[in-house]
Design a protein around this motif. Structure first.
Motif, PDB file in Angstrom:
ATOM      1  N   HIS A 242       5.251   4.105  -5.758  1.00  0.00           N
ATOM      2  CA  HIS A 242       5.780   3.063  -5.722  1.00  0.00           C
ATOM      3  C   HIS A 242       4.265   2.292  -5.616  1.00  0.00           C
ATOM      4  O   HIS A 242       2.869   2.855  -5.934  1.00  0.00           O
ATOM      5  CB  HIS A 242       5.104   4.141  -3.708  1.00  0.00           C
ATOM      6  CG  HIS A 242       6.993   4.061  -3.465  1.00  0.00           C
ATOM      7  ND1 HIS A 242       6.673   5.660  -3.660  1.00  0.00           N
ATOM      8  CD2 HIS A 242       7.809   3.690  -2.984  1.00  0.00           C
ATOM      9  CE1 HIS A 242       8.131   5.917  -3.083  1.00  0.00           C
ATOM     10  NE2 HIS A 242       8.181   4.325  -2.632  1.00  0.00           N
TER      11      HIS A 242
ATOM     12  N   GLY B  72       3.093   8.815  -2.809  1.00  0.00           N
ATOM     13  CA  GLY B  72       4.271   9.438  -4.124  1.00  0.00           C
ATOM     14  C   GLY B  72       3.152   8.114  -5.144  1.00  0.00           C
ATOM     15  O   GLY B  72       3.121   6.889  -5.317  1.00  0.00           O
TER      16      GLY B  72
ATOM     17  N   THR C  81      -0.751  10.695  -2.092  1.00  0.00           N
ATOM     18  CA  THR C  81      -0.140  11.637  -2.456  1.00  0.00           C
ATOM     19  C   THR C  81       1.150  11.687  -1.822  1.00  0.00           C
ATOM     20  O   THR C  81       2.277  12.266  -1.950  1.00  0.00           O
ATOM     21  CB  THR C  81      -1.291  13.256  -2.233  1.00  0.00           C
ATOM     22  OG1 THR C  81      -2.126  12.855  -3.251  1.00  0.00           O
ATOM     23  CG2 THR C  81      -0.007  14.382  -2.829  1.00  0.00           C
TER      24      THR C  81
END
Length: 100
Positions: free
Chosen positions: A57, A54, A51
């Protein structure tokens, strides 16, 4: 990819908890609690790392490292202090010693 991260983190947490049970057995609660806490900590750490970084990635390695770190922290919270021989037990404050 998310399934691989979750399974990898759970396996890392299980391995870390198993090593802790083997090395620090007398200082830990029951092995079931330790194993469950290790896996839960690793899954939470993987979720937290995923989290924070993101969704865009490709961070499998970072997610696994984050899961292992949080699992280690959770397992360290389960450790009990070693008993010290020769030290008298501590009395409660403002207690009156009894004779008898």
């Amino acid at each position: 990819m998310l399934l691989i991260e979750a399974l990898g983190s759970a396996l890392l947490g299980l391995a870390l908890a198993g090593a802790a049970v083997r090395v620090l057995g007398p200082r830990l609660p029951s092995s079931r609690v330790v194993l469950a806490s290790g896996v839960a900590g690793a899954l939470f750490g993987a979720y937290l790392t995923h989290t924070a970084l993101g969704p865009g990635h490709n961070t499998l390695f970072a997610t696994l490292i984050g899961g292992a770190l949080v699992s280690g922290v959770v397992l360290s919270l389960l450790l009990r202090p070693t008993g010290r021989a020769g030290r008298p037990p501590r009395r409660a404050p403002f207690s009156v010693p009894t004779r008898g």
